[in-house]
Design a protein around this motif. Sequence first.
Motif, PDB file in Angstrom:
ATOM      1  N   UNK A   1       5.340   0.914  -3.431  1.00 57.12           N
ATOM      2  CA  UNK A   1       5.950   1.982  -2.638  1.00 57.12           C
ATOM      3  C   UNK A   1       5.547   1.903  -1.166  1.00 57.12           C
ATOM      4  N   UNK A   2       5.965   0.829  -0.497  1.00 60.43           N
ATOM      5  CA  UNK A   2       5.627   0.676   0.917  1.00 60.43           C
ATOM      6  C   UNK A   2       6.871   0.644   1.775  1.00 60.43           C
ATOM      7  N   UNK A   3       6.737   0.160   3.011  1.00 57.80           N
ATOM      8  CA  UNK A   3       7.869   0.009   3.913  1.00 57.80           C
ATOM      9  C   UNK A   3       8.352  -1.440   3.908  1.00 57.80           C
TER      10      UNK A   3
ATOM     11  N   UNK B   1       2.792   6.499  -5.081  1.00 54.62           N
ATOM     12  CA  UNK B   1       2.128   5.736  -6.148  1.00 54.62           C
ATOM     13  C   UNK B   1       1.536   6.705  -7.179  1.00 54.62           C
ATOM     14  N   UNK B   2       0.874   7.744  -6.706  1.00 56.46           N
ATOM     15  CA  UNK B   2       0.276   8.730  -7.623  1.00 56.46           C
ATOM     16  C   UNK B   2       1.337   9.440  -8.469  1.00 56.46           C
ATOM     17  N   UNK B   3       2.442   9.822  -7.832  1.00 60.51           N
ATOM     18  CA  UNK B   3       3.486  10.553  -8.572  1.00 60.51           C
ATOM     19  C   UNK B   3       4.151   9.651  -9.604  1.00 60.51           C
ATOM     20  N   UNK B   4       4.295   8.368  -9.262  1.00 58.02           N
ATOM     21  CA  UNK B   4       4.855   7.394 -10.201  1.00 58.02           C
ATOM     22  C   UNK B   4       3.942   7.293 -11.431  1.00 58.02           C
ATOM     23  N   UNK B   5       2.644   7.132 -11.175  1.00 57.33           N
ATOM     24  CA  UNK B   5       1.667   6.963 -12.262  1.00 57.33           C
ATOM     25  C   UNK B   5       1.693   8.165 -13.203  1.00 57.33           C
ATOM     26  N   UNK B   6       1.718   9.344 -12.603  1.00 52.97           N
ATOM     27  CA  UNK B   6       1.693  10.580 -13.386  1.00 52.97           C
ATOM     28  C   UNK B   6       2.833  10.591 -14.410  1.00 52.97           C
TER      29      UNK B   6
ATOM     30  N   UNK C   1       0.860  -1.600  -6.206  1.00 53.12           N
ATOM     31  CA  UNK C   1       0.392  -2.181  -4.952  1.00 53.12           C
ATOM     32  C   UNK C   1       0.790  -1.211  -3.840  1.00 53.12           C
ATOM     33  N   UNK C   2      -0.177  -0.411  -3.431  1.00 51.38           N
ATOM     34  CA  UNK C   2       0.132   0.665  -2.471  1.00 51.38           C
ATOM     35  C   UNK C   2      -0.492   0.406  -1.109  1.00 51.38           C
ATOM     36  N   UNK C   3       0.119   1.006  -0.079  1.00 55.58           N
ATOM     37  CA  UNK C   3      -0.385   0.917   1.297  1.00 55.58           C
ATOM     38  C   UNK C   3      -1.338   2.088   1.525  1.00 55.58           C
ATOM     39  N   UNK C   4      -2.628   1.788   1.632  1.00 52.03           N
ATOM     40  CA  UNK C   4      -3.591   2.893   1.742  1.00 52.03           C
ATOM     41  C   UNK C   4      -3.689   3.477   3.156  1.00 52.03           C
ATOM     42  N   UNK C   5      -2.885   2.961   4.088  1.00 47.41           N
ATOM     43  CA  UNK C   5      -2.863   3.588   5.423  1.00 47.41           C
ATOM     44  C   UNK C   5      -1.611   4.435   5.599  1.00 47.41           C
TER      45      UNK C   5
ATOM     46  N   UNK D   1      -4.304  -1.273 -10.209  1.00 46.73           N
ATOM     47  CA  UNK D   1      -3.912  -0.478  -9.039  1.00 46.73           C
ATOM     48  C   UNK D   1      -4.516  -1.148  -7.797  1.00 46.73           C
ATOM     49  N   UNK D   2      -3.684  -1.889  -7.053  1.00 49.27           N
ATOM     50  CA  UNK D   2      -4.156  -2.644  -5.892  1.00 49.27           C
ATOM     51  C   UNK D   2      -3.653  -2.002  -4.596  1.00 49.27           C
ATOM     52  N   UNK D   3      -4.256  -2.382  -3.480  1.00 46.66           N
ATOM     53  CA  UNK D   3      -3.822  -1.784  -2.218  1.00 46.66           C
ATOM     54  C   UNK D   3      -3.834  -2.786  -1.066  1.00 46.66           C
ATOM     55  N   UNK D   4      -3.149  -2.404   0.010  1.00 46.01           N
ATOM     56  CA  UNK D   4      -3.155  -3.154   1.262  1.00 46.01           C
ATOM     57  C   UNK D   4      -3.076  -2.146   2.396  1.00 46.01           C
TER      58      UNK D   4
END
Length: 388
Positions: A236-238, A191-196, A179-183, A208-211
């Motif tokens: 991986x957000x704030x 998120x990408x580095x985690x997935x890799x 669940x990643x923050x796309x802004x 893979x969801x986003x907000x």
Amino acid sequence: MSRGFRYFISFAVIFGMIVGAVACKKKIEAARSAEDPIRIGEFLSLTGATATFGISTRNGVELAVEEINAGGGVLGRKLKTIVLDDQGKPEEAATAVTKLINEDRVDVLIGEVASSLSLAAAPIAQAKGVPMISPSSTNPKVTAVGDHIFRICFIDPFQGAVMAQFASMTLKAKRAALLRDIRNDYSIGLADFFVEKFKKLGGEVAIDQSYSAGDVDFKAQLTAIKATKPDVIFVPGYYTEVGLVARQARELGITVPLLGGDGWASEKLTEIGGIAIAGSFFSDHCSMSDPNPVLQSFVKKYEAKFGSKPDALAALGYDSAMLVVDALKRADSLDKSAIRKALAETRDYQGITGLITMDAERNAVKSAVVMKVTADGNHEYVTTVQPN
Ligand code: PHE
């Protein structure tokens, strides 16, 4: 007009211009008297949804500057900080840095915490030739902006791998939801580095969801996530959004741990998330329970001055200012290119957050810690992961 007279006029004009230019430079130099302090410009989020990031960092810098000034300063001058609030907005960070450079004529810049804000400001610092040190922006693109841009923390390929490894090896997770923050450049990258790394370790990404930063309702994404029955959810957000995500996840009956990165590092995380965030894990730059005496002496001084416990950002702020002082001493000059060079040549500088060596990309190579959020809202040290 005779040719001779024309020559005379041209000569007089050029001579006048030279005299003027020299006088002007003298004036600038004269304005920089021995009493004139060294100016450190800070641009940070002191208000808004990431306010603790800026406040902690500013407090850390302030402690360092007080210590240096109490000891007589550096290069015969006192240090002076000029702190601007960018409200956690990229466009405000760009405006703040422009003002710090053009109006306050700072010698060096400290900021930003958030990668998206550092990315907005760095091209300006680079173009104007002012060294900029981010205490804590971890997205790789930040220092790639140019040779004047530095950071004293690890980067997200490492941080993402640390949490993927923790999920896979320690928690034995096979399926991860995202669940990643796309802004937010930091969130997207992490998120990408985690997935890799998670995939390399044999894990599977269930969904893979986003907000977007500022959102308050995550129920739709969490409902979709719940249906995929993940073992962990990487967020991986704030801290503000993560706290709300935790609450809503538990309300929907999701019980698996949430995992995150350094963007969780705030005392506000449990204020917002409450008991819902307990039992979740995040990576950070250092643990305040580390018995290292230099860190503990910082913790004591910080508590005495600010009446609250420092977080990793406070420690990184302190290290940033102390590294500026170390670089100034080695540069033995206020010339920006000399300061830049000294920063680039930093090797084995002993900070309170660890040893700092600038690599060829102006990134520090440092260890990370994994922290657990406890039921009483504390952040408990779990383990340290060394860089490879
Ligand atoms: N690493 C985060 C970023 O790049 C910022 C951050 C660092 C937040 C440390 C909290 C603690 O955006």
